[in-house]
Design a protein around this motif. Structure first.
Motif, PDB file in Angstrom:
ATOM      1  N   SER A  54      82.200  86.386  10.983  1.00 40.24           N
ATOM      2  CA  SER A  54      82.808  87.924  12.112  1.00 40.24           C
ATOM      3  C   SER A  54      81.266  88.805  11.433  1.00 40.24           C
ATOM      4  O   SER A  54      81.928  89.862  12.845  1.00 40.24           O
ATOM      5  CB  SER A  54      84.137  88.830  11.081  1.00 40.24           C
ATOM      6  N   GLN A  96      88.511  88.328  15.548  1.00 42.19           N
ATOM      7  CA  GLN A  96      89.584  87.872  14.875  1.00 42.19           C
ATOM      8  C   GLN A  96      91.221  88.484  14.814  1.00 42.19           C
ATOM      9  O   GLN A  96      91.388  88.056  14.851  1.00 42.19           O
ATOM     10  CB  GLN A  96      88.665  87.588  13.967  1.00 42.19           C
ATOM     11  N   ASP A 173      86.090  85.022  18.638  1.00 48.32           N
ATOM     12  CA  ASP A 173      86.822  84.468  16.878  1.00 48.32           C
ATOM     13  C   ASP A 173      88.099  83.946  16.492  1.00 48.32           C
ATOM     14  O   ASP A 173      88.737  84.933  16.548  1.00 48.32           O
ATOM     15  CB  ASP A 173      85.424  86.237  16.503  1.00 48.32           C
ATOM     16  N   GLU A 174      88.036  83.409  16.296  1.00 46.58           N
ATOM     17  CA  GLU A 174      89.311  81.982  16.104  1.00 46.58           C
ATOM     18  C   GLU A 174      90.061  82.426  16.977  1.00 46.58           C
ATOM     19  O   GLU A 174      91.453  82.973  16.824  1.00 46.58           O
ATOM     20  CB  GLU A 174      89.466  82.959  14.358  1.00 46.58           C
TER      21      GLU A 174
END
Ligand SMILES: Nc1ncnc2c1ncn2[C@@H]1O[C@H](COP(=O)(O)OP(=O)(O)OP(=O)(O)O)[C@@H](O)[C@H]1O
Ligand SMILES: [Mg+2]
Lengths: 522, 311
Positions: A54, A96, A173-174
């Motif tokens: 991240s 995220q 991100d995720e």
């Protein structure tokens, strides 16, 4: 699984990192990382919790500035000075952590970012959204307040927002952590279509199968360093299993076929034992944008793990909150060890041994700015021995916190570190330690492993199994079917706020649960 | 009919209420904007006072009331600029700086006034009223509400302008995002620091205007500490109004009635100790806080400086 376009011309990098280093007090989050991001390629970024993924994204999206090294955009060294600059360069990011304003509607959130003198262009937006959602196969409630959406729905909105902006480089991100298996596959197909149109994608995940299925190139980070890369040529030559074992080797340095596929140990649940938790006809009124619950009934015996499967947003959170006492039930009864608890307060239910591990780790689970040590005892504030006559007993707190940190392997620079600074996996360990400590009898886990890396996922699952083995009753809510199949004794399926069926977790459970989830009879 | 309930008395009471309400309204609207954007502006009392002093000085030397409003608004904005630099840009504690600004301005304006005018308190000529035809002929209501200085009507119009701004414009969305989830605004490409700075400067200008009105139209003169807590009442109003400008208006009028009643009862020589009478507005604050305070919902990031990339 890769596209043809990536093999055609020697694609030039849209964005490249050269020797990028980022330090935070006491930690090197990125250590001289090189990365090339190309059009027509899905670049998968893998790494354990805290590996620095991240942080890298933060620098690409203008939130953070590198301490050393440089970023090239279209071959030219370009410091990305602000998020606005990143957007102008065509870099769109789904972060995220949720980046939506909870008090605004979905539409208003999507409109955020327009020039201040302009009028929000609602009609234009609605048309554009309709176009995208139809190709994505999702529905989005444009006029719902974001705070009323489930985390999965919020994640969809964030992906949608990145799409609305028409980026050249899309960073996720995720972004699959809260999606259903179907949603994940659709996102994978969408990514494929986008790279075929010439976009570049950076995709971060903890699920190795997703990496193998959706990626073209894989880079692995470990403790801030890039420790390996699988370029597209090699990627295409390897099969799924070979890729996964290569990644596992890069990440953990050990070989194993499918690390998630652990044998479910046969546990003996005493069928004749009296149920620890009995829920009968539990009902919750629906709100504008969240389903209610209707006639939910189930029992859980000591030592048993009951799974709740279902598509996110079908009442899972409501169920967990109603049991924990955080949401008012409109009917039904909840008995813990035979005693009715439906009228008791949250605190009283907790004292009697009912524990709830929320899926909203930072929002409701912890107080981000409080130190790790205090977060262990948040739900015991004021109680001896950690507080005496209203005075915090520093020594007692630190002593017990040190034990818990060791016992649960929480990786934190110190007990005083604000909990929000920890990586996702370590925040989850703090929560686990808090909820499983002293006097727990029945535990509700809501998506306990989302956003955790493999090692932490396995550790959390082991904790949950140990919990049941100690004779506690466990309710495990998850959208990850594999997880439920590997852990539960029975699996109930929730749809639209009602349990549509319960199956014993034996041989053909997978198909039965699958059928229930898509609305067929088991 | 004479005494407390005569028509003349009643319309004078209401006229006084409106006059007293305007500074509260402008301060409340200003505070509301800062709070929406996530800045708790305790310095507003100082901004009001700066506006009162500079507004008076501007009007006194130029002879123009309007120029006084301009200098007053500029004075409030100047104080707000300090607040914006220290609290928004550098990220210092908003409560500490706010209190420091208020105390500093109380001292500074008193001192400057003393140097300029020594112990005399020169008066401005009475302000011209803009009489609204027809409406002003209604008994009681007419003289109470429709014979005010033009700025009063503009202030009321501003209430609806603000409502429109918050609900219908991009700037309104940005302000709310800056207060509720600044990181989300930042990654959407809007500078949080700039947005909050705009909000704080606007607050200063509005408070300064309110102060200038208080001195030049309400009192017709400047005396040290003339604002007497009006800025703090504005903070209460903003908190109770839950982001709705119209509620600030209602609240300001309610407090205005209390303030006006205080004066009226003193003038009428009613036999209650003045100390008790002067408590009335603050009693009203308490009652309103008890009644509505619990439902007041404040922006999630109120009072927290924004730093990009921090977590
Ligand atoms: N703003 C910050 N201040 C201090 N430390 C930070 C900050 N941001 C990240 N860190 C630290 O830097 C390291 C890398 O964090 P990062 O969030 O990049 O990890 P990650 O790979 O994304 O992990 P996860 O899979 O859990 O999301 C962690 O140890 C984290 O605690
Ligand atoms: Mg991360």
């Amino acid at each position: 699984m890769s596209s043809l376009s990536s093999s055609s011309v020697a694609a030039r990098d849209i964005v490249a990192l050269e020797g990028v280093t980022k330090r935070f007090p006491g930690i090197v989050a990125n250590d001289s990382v090189d990365l090339s991001i190309r059009p027509g390629e899905v670049q998968v970024l893998l790494g354990e919790n805290g590996a620095g993924k991240s942080t890298l994204i933060g620098m690409l999206s203008g939130l953070l500035q590198p301490d050393e090294g440089r970023i090239l955009v279209d071959g030219k060294p370009t410091p990305i000075t602000s998020p606005r600059h990143a957007l102008a360069l065509g870099i769109g990011t789904v972060f995220q952590h949720m980046m939506l304003v909870p008090t605004l509607t979905v539409a208003e959130n999507l409109l955020l970012g327009g020039r201040w003198w302009q009028r929000p262009r609602t009609e234009e937006l609605a048309a554009r959204v309709a176009e995208i959602t139809s190709t994505l196969g999702i529905t989005v409630k444009l006029h719902a307040k974001v705070s009323e959406l489930s985390l999965g729905e919020q994640q969809q909105v964030e992906i949608l927002r990145a799409m609305v902006r028409k980026s050249r480089l899309l960073i996720l991100d995720e972004s699959t952590s809260m999606l259903t298996p179907k949603g994940i596959d659709e996102l994978g197909a969408l990514m494929r279509r986008l790279v075929e149109q010439g976009l570049a994608i950076v995709f971060i995940t903890h699920k190795l199968k997703e990496a193998a299925a959706f990626g073209d190139r894989i880079s692995v980070l470990k403790l801030g360093r890039k420790v390996g890369e699988i370029p597209p040529e090699r990627f295409r030559a390897l099969g799924e299993q070979a890729i996964i074992s290569e990644i596992v080797e890069l990440m953990f340095g050990k070989q194993s076929d499918d690390p998630e596929a652990v044998e479910r140990p046969v546990r003996t649940v005493h069928a004749e034992a009296a149920p620890l938790l009995q829920v009968a006809d539990l009902a919750v009124a629906p709100t504008d944008n969240a389903p209610g619950l209707s006639s939910i009934s189930f029992d859980i015996r000591p030592g048993e793990i009951l799974g709740i499967a279902g598509i996110d947003g079908n009442g899972q959170k409501q169920l967990a909150e109603a049991l924990a006492g955080q949401r008012a039930a409109t009917g039904g009864s909840v008995r813990l060890e035979g005693v009715a608890i439906e009228a008791l307060s949250v605190g009283e239910r907790r004292r009697r041994g009912l524990r709830y591990l929320t899926d909203d780790r930072l929002g409701e689970g912890t107080v981000g700015t409080f130190p790790v040590s205090i977060n262990f005892f948040l739900k015991q504030v004021g109680a001896a021995p950690f507080w005496r006559n209203g005075v915090e007993q520093r020594a007692e707190i630190d002593k017990r916190a040190t034990q818990l940190v060791r016992e649960y392997d929480v990786r934190t620079p110190s007990l005083k570190t604000p909990v929000a600074r920890l990586s996702g996996g370590n925040i989850q360990k703090v929560l686990l330690a808090r909820e499983l400590a002293e006097g727990a009898k029945m535990v509700i886990f809501n998506k306990p492993t989302y956003g955790l890396d493999l090692a932490n996922t396995l550790a959390s699952r082991q904790r949950i199994r140990d919990t049941a083995a100690r004779g506690l009753a466990v309710l495990l809510i998850s959208t990850d079917l594999e997880e439920l199949l590997s852990m539960c004794d029975r699996i109930a399926v929730i749809a639209n706020g009602a349990l549509v069926g319960t199956v014993e977790n034996v041989d053909d459970a997978r198909t039965k649960v699958g059928r229930l989830m898509i609305g067929l009879a088991a | 009919m004479t005494g407390l309930f005569s028509a003349v008395f009643l319309s004078a009471l209401l006229f006084g209420a409106v006059t007293a309400a305007i500074p509260l309204l402008l301060a409340g609207l200003g505070e509301q904007m800062s709070e929406k954007a996530g800045v708790l502006n305790i310095g507003i009392e100082g901004m009001l006072l700066a506006g009162a002093y500079l507004g008076f000085v501007g009007a006194f030397y130029s002879g123009s009331l309007w120029l006084g409003f301009v200098t007053g608004a500029a004075g409030g904005a100047a104080v707000a600029l300090i607040m914006a630099l220290l609290c928004v840009r550098i990220g210092l504690n908003q409560i500490v700086i706010g209190i420091a600004l208020t105390l500093g301005l109380e001292g500074l304006t008193a001192l400057l006034h003393h140097f300029q005018f020594s112990r005399s308190y020169p008066r401005l000529p009475a302000a011209d009223a803009t009489v609204i035809p027809l409406l002003s002929d209604i008994p009681v209501i007419g003289p109470a509400f429709f014979k005010h200085h033009l700025i009063v009507y503009l202030a009321v119009a501003l209430v609806f302008g603000m409502g429109y701004l918050y609900r219908r414009t991009q700037l309104g969305l940005n302000l709310q995002a800056a207060g509720d989830k600044p990181a989300a605004l930042d990654v959407a490409g809007i500078d949080v620091i700039k947005t909050r700075t705009i909000a704080v400067l606007t607050t200063g200008a509005l408070a300064g205007l309110g102060g200038a009105y208080l001195a030049n139209v309400g009192a017709g003169l400047f005396i040290p500490f003339i604002t007497n807590g009006a800025g703090f009442l504005g903070i209460v109003l903003a908190m109770l109004a839950r982001g709705r400008p119209v509620w600030v208006l209602f609240g300001a009028l309610l407090f205005g009635v209390c303030l006006s009643l205080t004066t009226a009862m003193q003038v009428a020589g009613i036999n209650i100790p003045t100390d008790v009478i002067q408590m009335l507005p603050f009693l009203a604050v308490m009652i309103m806080l008890v009644l509505f305070g619990r439902r007041a919902s404040l922006p999630a990031a109120l009072g927290i400086p924004y730093e990009r990339g921090a977590r």
